[in-house]
Design a protein around this motif. Structure first.
Motif, PDB file in Angstrom:
ATOM      1  N   VAL A 316       0.869  -1.168   0.000  1.00 17.22           N
ATOM      2  CA  VAL A 316       0.000   0.000   0.000  1.00 17.22           C
ATOM      3  C   VAL A 316       0.913   1.227   0.000  1.00 17.22           C
ATOM      4  O   VAL A 316       1.873   1.282   0.782  1.00 17.22           O
ATOM      5  N   ARG A 331      -6.160   1.952   5.520  1.00 14.23           N
ATOM      6  CA  ARG A 331      -5.352   1.826   4.301  1.00 14.23           C
ATOM      7  C   ARG A 331      -4.345   0.690   4.413  1.00 14.23           C
ATOM      8  O   ARG A 331      -4.298  -0.204   3.559  1.00 14.23           O
ATOM      9  N   SER A 344       3.689  -1.062   3.829  1.00 18.87           N
ATOM     10  CA  SER A 344       2.920   0.182   3.784  1.00 18.87           C
ATOM     11  C   SER A 344       3.918   1.334   3.690  1.00 18.87           C
ATOM     12  O   SER A 344       4.764   1.508   4.580  1.00 18.87           O
TER      13      SER A 344
END
Length: 370
Positions: A316, A331, A344
């Motif tokens: 992500v 997220r 991430s």
């Protein structure tokens, strides 16, 4: 020794179903919510983010409350988006693989309303729906909520931010015979607190999951210092190095998401965009193509990404950090699912170091510079 879920009050036939889904140990929200909901079943408000296992937290207790021999709708789950509603319906179906058959119908926009009305002629014990489509079918007299005993509002904050307050008020009024209401929300702004006051006459049980316990520990959190005009080049280089991986890129605004999609496409990358102006048909087309791996990277806004269910995402990227801590959790929780690892990556300018420090402190995580 009793199975961890058996100790929470879940019967063995449901446990057999969730074991096949790889659910072996309860998450914190499940440990706190399931015993209360199976034994008492009273009003509940729970603060829990995406990725914490809240579908099982309300879904398993709901299934223990349903009378399979009754043909009436006894459980109603309201969700903000079509994707989330379908995801919940699919999970409830999977949970009951080895138990007495409980029939669930998913009612949401984008599907043929006549087909949905026809399906409701069959015995149906649970309905999972988006607010607008549910009210359309009630208006057609395709179903009634008079026998609903348990009403679940999932992602209540998102439903209110999407403008569903009037629809929710109507649904709550129509399901006036319900025994209890279970409300799940990632955040509790004033609008959600007002909804709680309106829909729960009795004082509800309150559960809040500590922020430091909601982040998947299989996620590696990274950051890169980038000026605004350097971000696209960084993303392009990253995608070239990880050309066999799939992932999500989050933008704060739909205009930003659209612009980034055009720029990355021009740089030779297979991407598409999910944003609020898409029709349901357009949204479904994008999601089908992404799940079939016709492109590798989906660019999305926070609201548009609610409820999407895509497995095996390797990364992500946060084109901009979100304003709210909960949104970072939403997220980053899209990667590292089903026991896999994930990354991430936050793209920040030097002035945003304080925001990183706040996320580290509140979520009990550590960012590594790339």
């Amino acid at each position: 020794m009793a199975h961890p879920f058996q100790a929470l009050g879940i019967p063995t036939d449901l446990i057999k179903g969730i074991e096949e889904l790889g659910i072996h140990r309860p998450t914190e929200i499940q440990e706190k919510a399931i015993p209360f909901l199976t034994e008492d079943g009273g009003n509940l408000i729970a603060q829990a983010q995406t990725g914490t296992g809240k579908t099982a937290a309300f879904g398993l207790p709901l299934l223990t409350k349903i009378q399979p021999k009754s043909k009436e709708i006894q459980g109603l789950v309201i969700a903000p988006t079509r994707e989330l509603a379908k995801q919940i319906g699919k999970q409830l179906f999977r949970y009951t693989k080895y138990s007495a058959k409980v029939f669930t119908e998913v009612l949401c926009g984008g599907d043929d309303i006549d087909r949905q009305a026809g399906a409701l002629q069959r015995p149906t014990q649970i309905v999972v729906a988006t607010p607008g489509r549910l009210l359309d079918l009630i208006k057609r007299k395709a179903l009634t909520l008079e026998h609903v005993r348990y009403l679940i509002l999932d992602e209540a904050d998102e439903m209110l931010s999407m403008g569903f307050k009037k629809e929710l008020s109507k649904i709550l009024a129509l399901a006036h015979q319900r025994k209890s209401t279970w409300l799940f929300s990632a955040t509790f702004p004033d609008s959600v607190n007002l909804l709680v006051r309106d829909c729960m006459a009795d004082t509800p049980r309150s559960i809040k999951i500590d922020r430091g316990h909601v982040v998947n520990r299989d996620i590696s959190h990274r950051y890169a210092i980038c000026r605004k005009d350097e971000k696209n080049e960084f993303i392009s280089n990253f995608l070239r190095r990880h050309k066999d991986d799939r992932g999500l890129i989050f933008c704060r605004t739909k205009a930003g998401a659209i612009t980034l999609a055009k720029q990355l496409t021009n740089m030779g990358h297979a991407v598409d965009v999910l944003q609020g102006d898409l029709t349901q048909k357009e949204r479904d087309k994008v999601m089908r193509a992404f799940k079939k791996q016709r492109f590798s990277v989906l660019i999305a806004t926070d609201v548009a990404a609610r409820g999407i269910d895509v497995e095996q995402l390797a990364f992500v990227i946060h084109h901009q950090l979100p304003d709210q801590t909960e949104y970072y959790t939403h997220r980053s929780g899209r990667t590292a699912r089903a026991g896999l690892k994930g990354i991430s990556i936050a793209l920040i300018d030097p002035r945003e170091r304080k925001s990183l420090a706040r996320l580290e402190r509140e979520l009990d995580i550590a960012f590594q510079e790339m």
